[in-house]
Design a protein around this motif. Structure first.
Motif, PDB file in Angstrom:
ATOM      1  N   UNK A 149       0.846  -1.193   0.000  1.00 40.49           N
ATOM      2  CA  UNK A 149       0.000   0.000   0.000  1.00 40.49           C
ATOM      3  C   UNK A 149       0.885   1.248   0.000  1.00 40.49           C
ATOM      4  N   UNK A 150       0.740   2.125  -1.007  1.00 36.23           N
ATOM      5  CA  UNK A 150       1.535   3.354  -1.015  1.00 36.23           C
ATOM      6  C   UNK A 150       1.163   4.265   0.153  1.00 36.23           C
ATOM      7  N   UNK A 151       2.187   4.862   0.756  1.00 36.22           N
ATOM      8  CA  UNK A 151       1.944   5.872   1.796  1.00 36.22           C
ATOM      9  C   UNK A 151       2.281   7.266   1.287  1.00 36.22           C
ATOM     10  N   UNK A 152       3.450   7.410   0.677  1.00 35.74           N
ATOM     11  CA  UNK A 152       3.864   8.696   0.139  1.00 35.74           C
ATOM     12  C   UNK A 152       3.702   8.694  -1.379  1.00 35.74           C
ATOM     13  N   UNK A 153       3.283   9.839  -1.891  1.00 36.09           N
ATOM     14  CA  UNK A 153       3.049   9.984  -3.328  1.00 36.09           C
ATOM     15  C   UNK A 153       3.822  11.180  -3.884  1.00 36.09           C
ATOM     16  N   UNK A 154       4.109  11.112  -5.166  1.00 33.55           N
ATOM     17  CA  UNK A 154       4.563  12.294  -5.894  1.00 33.55           C
ATOM     18  C   UNK A 154       3.306  13.094  -6.232  1.00 33.55           C
ATOM     19  N   UNK A 155       3.239  14.299  -5.690  1.00 29.23           N
ATOM     20  CA  UNK A 155       2.053  15.145  -5.833  1.00 29.23           C
ATOM     21  C   UNK A 155       2.399  16.316  -6.740  1.00 29.23           C
ATOM     22  N   UNK A 156       1.574  16.537  -7.745  1.00 34.36           N
ATOM     23  CA  UNK A 156       1.852  17.585  -8.733  1.00 34.36           C
ATOM     24  C   UNK A 156       0.669  18.535  -8.870  1.00 34.36           C
ATOM     25  N   UNK A 157       0.978  19.773  -9.161  1.00 31.74           N
ATOM     26  CA  UNK A 157      -0.064  20.730  -9.525  1.00 31.74           C
ATOM     27  C   UNK A 157      -0.667  20.296 -10.860  1.00 31.74           C
ATOM     28  N   UNK A 158      -1.961  20.513 -11.007  1.00 28.15           N
ATOM     29  CA  UNK A 158      -2.631  20.092 -12.241  1.00 28.15           C
ATOM     30  C   UNK A 158      -2.232  20.916 -13.454  1.00 28.15           C
ATOM     31  N   UNK A 159      -1.627  22.093 -13.210  1.00 31.28           N
ATOM     32  CA  UNK A 159      -1.189  22.912 -14.346  1.00 31.28           C
ATOM     33  C   UNK A 159       0.259  22.617 -14.754  1.00 31.28           C
ATOM     34  N   UNK A 160       0.843  21.568 -14.208  1.00 31.90           N
ATOM     35  CA  UNK A 160       2.195  21.162 -14.603  1.00 31.90           C
ATOM     36  C   UNK A 160       2.177  20.621 -16.023  1.00 31.90           C
ATOM     37  N   UNK A 161       3.180  20.983 -16.803  1.00 32.46           N
ATOM     38  CA  UNK A 161       3.313  20.473 -18.167  1.00 32.46           C
ATOM     39  C   UNK A 161       3.315  18.942 -18.133  1.00 32.46           C
ATOM     40  N   UNK A 162       2.337  18.281 -18.780  1.00 31.10           N
ATOM     41  CA  UNK A 162       2.245  16.810 -18.711  1.00 31.10           C
ATOM     42  C   UNK A 162       3.515  16.102 -19.174  1.00 31.10           C
ATOM     43  N   UNK A 163       4.149  16.622 -20.214  1.00 29.18           N
ATOM     44  CA  UNK A 163       5.358  15.969 -20.715  1.00 29.18           C
ATOM     45  C   UNK A 163       6.509  16.123 -19.724  1.00 29.18           C
ATOM     46  N   UNK A 164       6.630  17.303 -19.124  1.00 32.44           N
ATOM     47  CA  UNK A 164       7.666  17.502 -18.105  1.00 32.44           C
ATOM     48  C   UNK A 164       7.430  16.575 -16.923  1.00 32.44           C
ATOM     49  N   UNK A 165       6.173  16.390 -16.558  1.00 33.94           N
ATOM     50  CA  UNK A 165       5.844  15.500 -15.447  1.00 33.94           C
ATOM     51  C   UNK A 165       6.194  14.059 -15.788  1.00 33.94           C
ATOM     52  N   UNK A 166       5.879  13.625 -16.990  1.00 34.04           N
ATOM     53  CA  UNK A 166       6.228  12.256 -17.405  1.00 34.04           C
ATOM     54  C   UNK A 166       7.740  12.057 -17.386  1.00 34.04           C
ATOM     55  N   UNK A 167       8.463  13.049 -17.868  1.00 35.29           N
ATOM     56  CA  UNK A 167       9.926  12.947 -17.877  1.00 35.29           C
ATOM     57  C   UNK A 167      10.467  12.872 -16.456  1.00 35.29           C
ATOM     58  N   UNK A 168       9.873  13.637 -15.542  1.00 42.24           N
ATOM     59  CA  UNK A 168      10.349  13.593 -14.162  1.00 42.24           C
ATOM     60  C   UNK A 168      10.086  12.225 -13.543  1.00 42.24           C
ATOM     61  N   UNK A 169       8.911  11.662 -13.774  1.00 44.09           N
ATOM     62  CA  UNK A 169       8.616  10.325 -13.250  1.00 44.09           C
ATOM     63  C   UNK A 169       9.582   9.295 -13.821  1.00 44.09           C
ATOM     64  N   UNK A 170       9.916   9.452 -15.086  1.00 43.39           N
ATOM     65  CA  UNK A 170      10.894   8.546 -15.689  1.00 43.39           C
ATOM     66  C   UNK A 170      12.263   8.737 -15.052  1.00 43.39           C
ATOM     67  N   UNK A 171      12.623   9.986 -14.798  1.00 46.20           N
ATOM     68  CA  UNK A 171      13.909  10.274 -14.151  1.00 46.20           C
ATOM     69  C   UNK A 171      13.967   9.653 -12.766  1.00 46.20           C
ATOM     70  N   UNK A 172      12.879   9.747 -12.018  1.00 41.53           N
ATOM     71  CA  UNK A 172      12.825   9.139 -10.680  1.00 41.53           C
ATOM     72  C   UNK A 172      13.004   7.632 -10.782  1.00 41.53           C
ATOM     73  N   UNK A 173      12.295   7.012 -11.719  1.00 47.29           N
ATOM     74  CA  UNK A 173      12.384   5.564 -11.881  1.00 47.29           C
ATOM     75  C   UNK A 173      13.800   5.129 -12.259  1.00 47.29           C
ATOM     76  N   UNK A 174      14.419   5.833 -13.200  1.00 46.39           N
ATOM     77  CA  UNK A 174      15.792   5.500 -13.617  1.00 46.39           C
ATOM     78  C   UNK A 174      16.769   5.689 -12.460  1.00 46.39           C
TER      79      UNK A 174
END
Length: 322
Positions: A213-238
């Motif tokens: 069960x996840x406890x902590x989440x990556x929380x983003x503002x809804x006005x964040x650039x979707x592509x920048x957000x995807x790239x950041x999630x990929x960066x975190x995973x890598x």
């Protein structure tokens, strides 16, 4: 001469295109949090440059300060728990939990020589917890009520003790058991003087809930650039993948003063427990597990202790993938 001018123009066009292609994202980092480890890894391995993402990080002194930064727009991304993101959404702030950052880990720790062999033995003992709203404590309360027939908060004496001081309180006999933060628990158990009576995963399983069960989440503002957000999630995973396999990373992280570990023989235990808390994925079933957990906590402790009367599932977005 004409060909030279054409080449320069083409080069300028290409450079301009690259500059436009690079995305930028602003991160609100809490001092002392494990997000700093991941951001350090992203920079250390050049992952942002590789993905065409510029990560601007501002470190704040407290969790509350990161929340203010997120609400004001000074930060586009922070890490926070599933309760807080639901509260923010209910208050009208346009934010969403877009990916799990860490699972609910930890457990109940006792001195090796203590006569506490099971959760039932906690009855009548003094139990230290970082707060009465600690998720593992609430889980423990639900577990003892369902499986043993008493609420540990009523049958034991629960006192507030900061996680770094929990070991000292146990050494002095002022508390007989504790629920420290996961990293302090890992350090204590690794030394051989303490042992874990029950883990958060075992508490979840005993209540019929998924263990991941996840406890902590990556929380983003809804006005964040979707592509920048995807790239950041990929960066975190890598970054996390490299952190799991690179032995040199962990001493370097300590040398960068991102975590205080006076006894470096405890580093392998810290590293292993960190890896155990990484999310396995992100889907509607994971969100449902969080929803079921929240309902269980509210049922046991009440909305005033948990902080909300229901989880706002609209505050979670399962469409993003690293």
């Amino acid at each position: 001469m004409r060909q030279t001018v054409q080449r320069l123009a083409l080069l300028s066009l290409l450079l301009g295109s690259d500059a436009q292609a690079q995305k930028t994202i602003s991160i609100g980092n809490q001092a002392g949090g494990t997000l700093a480890w991941v951001l350090f890894a992203i920079d250390r391995y050049g992952i942002g440059q590789e993905l065409g993402l510029k990560v601007n990080t501002t470190t704040y002194a407290s969790k509350d300060a990161t929340r203010v930064a997120l609400r004001s727009g000074a930060a586009q991304i922070v890490v926070d728990d599933f309760i807080e993101v639901s509260l923010l959404r209910q208050k009208g702030f346009p934010v969403s939990a877009v990916y799990p950052f860490s699972l609910l880990t930890g457990g109940v720790i006792v001195p090796e020589g203590a006569g506490i062999q099971s959760v039932a033995d906690l009855k009548g003992k003094t139990l230290g917890a970082t707060s009465l709203t600690d998720k593992t404590l609430l889980l423990l309360r639900a577990y003892t009520r369902a499986k043993i027939g008493f609420d540990v908060q009523d049958a034991s004496k629960v006192v507030a003790v900061s996680s770094p001081l929990m070991e000292q309180f146990m050494q002095r006999g002022e508390i007989q058991a504790g629920i420290p933060f996961w990293h302090h628990a890992a350090r204590m158990v690794s030394g051989g003087k303490y042992r874990q009576v029950i883990s958060s995963g075992e508490l979840l399983r005993g209540l019929g809930l998924p263990q991941n069960v996840p406890q902590l989440y990556i929380v983003a503002r809804n006005d964040t650039d979707p592509e920048a957000l995807r790239l950041f999630l990929k960066a975190v995973s890598l970054a996390q993948q490299k952190m799991k396999t690179d032995d040199a990373f962990w001493p370097a992280m300590l040398d960068a003063n991102l975590y205080a570990l006076p006894d470096r023989t405890q580093l392998p235990a810290l590293r292993t427990q960190w890896a155990a808390g990484l999310p396995k994925g992100w889907s509607v079933s994971d969100l449902n597990a969080t929803l079921l957990l929240t309902r269980k906590l509210i049922q046991v402790a009440g909305p005033d202790v948990v902080g909300l009367s229901r989880l706002d599932t609209r505050a979670f977005n399962t469409t993003y993938r690293p």
